[in-house]
Design a protein around this motif. Sequence first.
Motif, PDB file in Angstrom:
ATOM      1  N   LYS A   1       0.849  -1.212   0.000  1.00 44.18           N
ATOM      2  CA  LYS A   1       0.000   0.000   0.000  1.00 44.18           C
ATOM      3  C   LYS A   1       0.873   1.246   0.000  1.00 44.18           C
ATOM      4  O   LYS A   1       0.605   2.204  -0.730  1.00 44.18           O
ATOM      5  CB  LYS A   1      -0.921   0.020   1.220  1.00 44.18           C
ATOM      6  CG  LYS A   1      -2.159  -0.798   1.090  1.00 44.18           C
ATOM      7  CD  LYS A   1      -3.012  -0.573   2.329  1.00 44.18           C
ATOM      8  CE  LYS A   1      -4.253  -1.397   2.287  1.00 44.18           C
ATOM      9  NZ  LYS A   1      -5.071  -1.217   3.466  1.00 44.18           N
ATOM     10  N   ARG A   2       1.933   1.258   0.832  1.00 45.48           N
ATOM     11  CA  ARG A   2       2.835   2.426   0.892  1.00 45.48           C
ATOM     12  C   ARG A   2       3.533   2.634  -0.449  1.00 45.48           C
ATOM     13  O   ARG A   2       3.692   3.759  -0.899  1.00 45.48           O
ATOM     14  CB  ARG A   2       3.850   2.239   2.015  1.00 45.48           C
ATOM     15  CG  ARG A   2       3.289   2.605   3.343  1.00 45.48           C
ATOM     16  CD  ARG A   2       4.388   2.716   4.395  1.00 45.48           C
ATOM     17  NE  ARG A   2       3.848   2.132   5.602  1.00 45.48           N
ATOM     18  CZ  ARG A   2       4.325   1.082   6.252  1.00 45.48           C
ATOM     19  NH1 ARG A   2       5.416   0.505   5.834  1.00 45.48           N
ATOM     20  NH2 ARG A   2       3.746   0.640   7.314  1.00 45.48           N
ATOM     21  N   TRP A   3       3.968   1.536  -1.057  1.00 51.28           N
ATOM     22  CA  TRP A   3       4.653   1.651  -2.344  1.00 51.28           C
ATOM     23  C   TRP A   3       3.714   2.238  -3.401  1.00 51.28           C
ATOM     24  O   TRP A   3       4.085   3.123  -4.164  1.00 51.28           O
ATOM     25  CB  TRP A   3       5.156   0.275  -2.787  1.00 51.28           C
ATOM     26  CG  TRP A   3       5.860   0.331  -4.103  1.00 51.28           C
ATOM     27  CD1 TRP A   3       7.126   0.727  -4.331  1.00 51.28           C
ATOM     28  CD2 TRP A   3       5.306  -0.006  -5.391  1.00 51.28           C
ATOM     29  NE1 TRP A   3       7.432   0.663  -5.653  1.00 51.28           N
ATOM     30  CE2 TRP A   3       6.310   0.210  -6.348  1.00 51.28           C
ATOM     31  CE3 TRP A   3       4.071  -0.478  -5.815  1.00 51.28           C
ATOM     32  CZ2 TRP A   3       6.122  -0.019  -7.696  1.00 51.28           C
ATOM     33  CZ3 TRP A   3       3.885  -0.705  -7.168  1.00 51.28           C
ATOM     34  CH2 TRP A   3       4.898  -0.476  -8.096  1.00 51.28           C
ATOM     35  N   ILE A   4       2.490   1.761  -3.435  1.00 53.62           N
ATOM     36  CA  ILE A   4       1.501   2.282  -4.390  1.00 53.62           C
ATOM     37  C   ILE A   4       1.196   3.752  -4.088  1.00 53.62           C
ATOM     38  O   ILE A   4       1.071   4.580  -5.004  1.00 53.62           O
ATOM     39  CB  ILE A   4       0.225   1.415  -4.381  1.00 53.62           C
ATOM     40  CG1 ILE A   4       0.533   0.044  -4.986  1.00 53.62           C
ATOM     41  CG2 ILE A   4      -0.898   2.081  -5.160  1.00 53.62           C
ATOM     42  CD1 ILE A   4      -0.604  -0.936  -4.905  1.00 53.62           C
ATOM     43  N   GLU A   5       1.089   4.121  -2.825  1.00 54.30           N
ATOM     44  CA  GLU A   5       0.855   5.521  -2.464  1.00 54.30           C
ATOM     45  C   GLU A   5       2.009   6.395  -2.933  1.00 54.30           C
ATOM     46  O   GLU A   5       1.791   7.514  -3.440  1.00 54.30           O
ATOM     47  CB  GLU A   5       0.665   5.655  -0.949  1.00 54.30           C
ATOM     48  CG  GLU A   5      -0.679   5.209  -0.456  1.00 54.30           C
ATOM     49  CD  GLU A   5      -0.798   5.316   1.064  1.00 54.30           C
ATOM     50  OE1 GLU A   5       0.131   5.840   1.706  1.00 54.30           O
ATOM     51  OE2 GLU A   5      -1.829   4.874   1.581  1.00 54.30           O
ATOM     52  N   ASN A   6       3.253   5.931  -2.768  1.00 56.23           N
ATOM     53  CA  ASN A   6       4.424   6.697  -3.242  1.00 56.23           C
ATOM     54  C   ASN A   6       4.371   6.887  -4.759  1.00 56.23           C
ATOM     55  O   ASN A   6       4.693   7.968  -5.272  1.00 56.23           O
ATOM     56  CB  ASN A   6       5.717   5.991  -2.831  1.00 56.23           C
ATOM     57  CG  ASN A   6       5.974   6.111  -1.355  1.00 56.23           C
ATOM     58  OD1 ASN A   6       5.471   7.015  -0.695  1.00 56.23           O
ATOM     59  ND2 ASN A   6       6.767   5.190  -0.802  1.00 56.23           N
ATOM     60  N   VAL A   7       3.993   5.854  -5.478  1.00 59.22           N
ATOM     61  CA  VAL A   7       3.884   5.975  -6.940  1.00 59.22           C
ATOM     62  C   VAL A   7       2.827   7.012  -7.300  1.00 59.22           C
ATOM     63  O   VAL A   7       3.039   7.883  -8.150  1.00 59.22           O
ATOM     64  CB  VAL A   7       3.561   4.597  -7.571  1.00 59.22           C
ATOM     65  CG1 VAL A   7       3.167   4.753  -9.038  1.00 59.22           C
ATOM     66  CG2 VAL A   7       4.733   3.651  -7.425  1.00 59.22           C
ATOM     67  N   PHE A   8       1.665   6.949  -6.646  1.00 56.49           N
ATOM     68  CA  PHE A   8       0.601   7.911  -6.939  1.00 56.49           C
ATOM     69  C   PHE A   8       0.996   9.328  -6.542  1.00 56.49           C
ATOM     70  O   PHE A   8       0.635  10.288  -7.237  1.00 56.49           O
ATOM     71  CB  PHE A   8      -0.703   7.505  -6.253  1.00 56.49           C
ATOM     72  CG  PHE A   8      -1.464   6.450  -6.992  1.00 56.49           C
ATOM     73  CD1 PHE A   8      -1.864   6.646  -8.304  1.00 56.49           C
ATOM     74  CD2 PHE A   8      -1.780   5.237  -6.387  1.00 56.49           C
ATOM     75  CE1 PHE A   8      -2.564   5.682  -8.991  1.00 56.49           C
ATOM     76  CE2 PHE A   8      -2.479   4.260  -7.070  1.00 56.49           C
ATOM     77  CZ  PHE A   8      -2.863   4.477  -8.381  1.00 56.49           C
TER      78      PHE A   8
END
Length: 162
Positions: free
Chosen positions: A128-135
């Motif tokens: 979830k954190r990785w996806i949030e960083n990408v977004f």
Amino acid sequence: MFQGLVLFYVLFMINFGEVRFYIFVAILCGFAAYQALMREIYLKLLESFIFIIKTMIHFLANLVRTLIYQPIKGLILLFISLLTGSVKLLYTIVKTVMKMLIWVIKIIFKPLLWLFAALSYLMPKGMKRWIENVFVSFAGKLRWLKNINVYIKEWIQRIFHK
């Protein structure tokens, strides 16, 4: 002043620079005859000549303005009007197509958004954190594009809505 210079030049050429009394008397008699006999006629002729020249210049100025200046001005204004109208029409078409495209994209991606929202409950916290960083990184780039879009809209509105 010029007449006086011409008179003394002629006298110098004829009399070799000798100025005699009878020459001054002849000049005085000629001036008196002009004042008594010819002055009124000469002034009327001069005034009518000036009036005719002034009228001809005014007529020619109106002729040039009517036959040359106004048609060219009209053609330039027509060209500018057609150009601005075409640009406004193109802007309206592009704006409408973009709105329709955004609407279609929203309709297509809405179910995907629901799917990702449902899947986000099943994902581990690290992912979830990785996806949030990408977004977040994409959001910065999209904000930059949005700023450019806002600048272009303001520029176009300044041009066409004065």
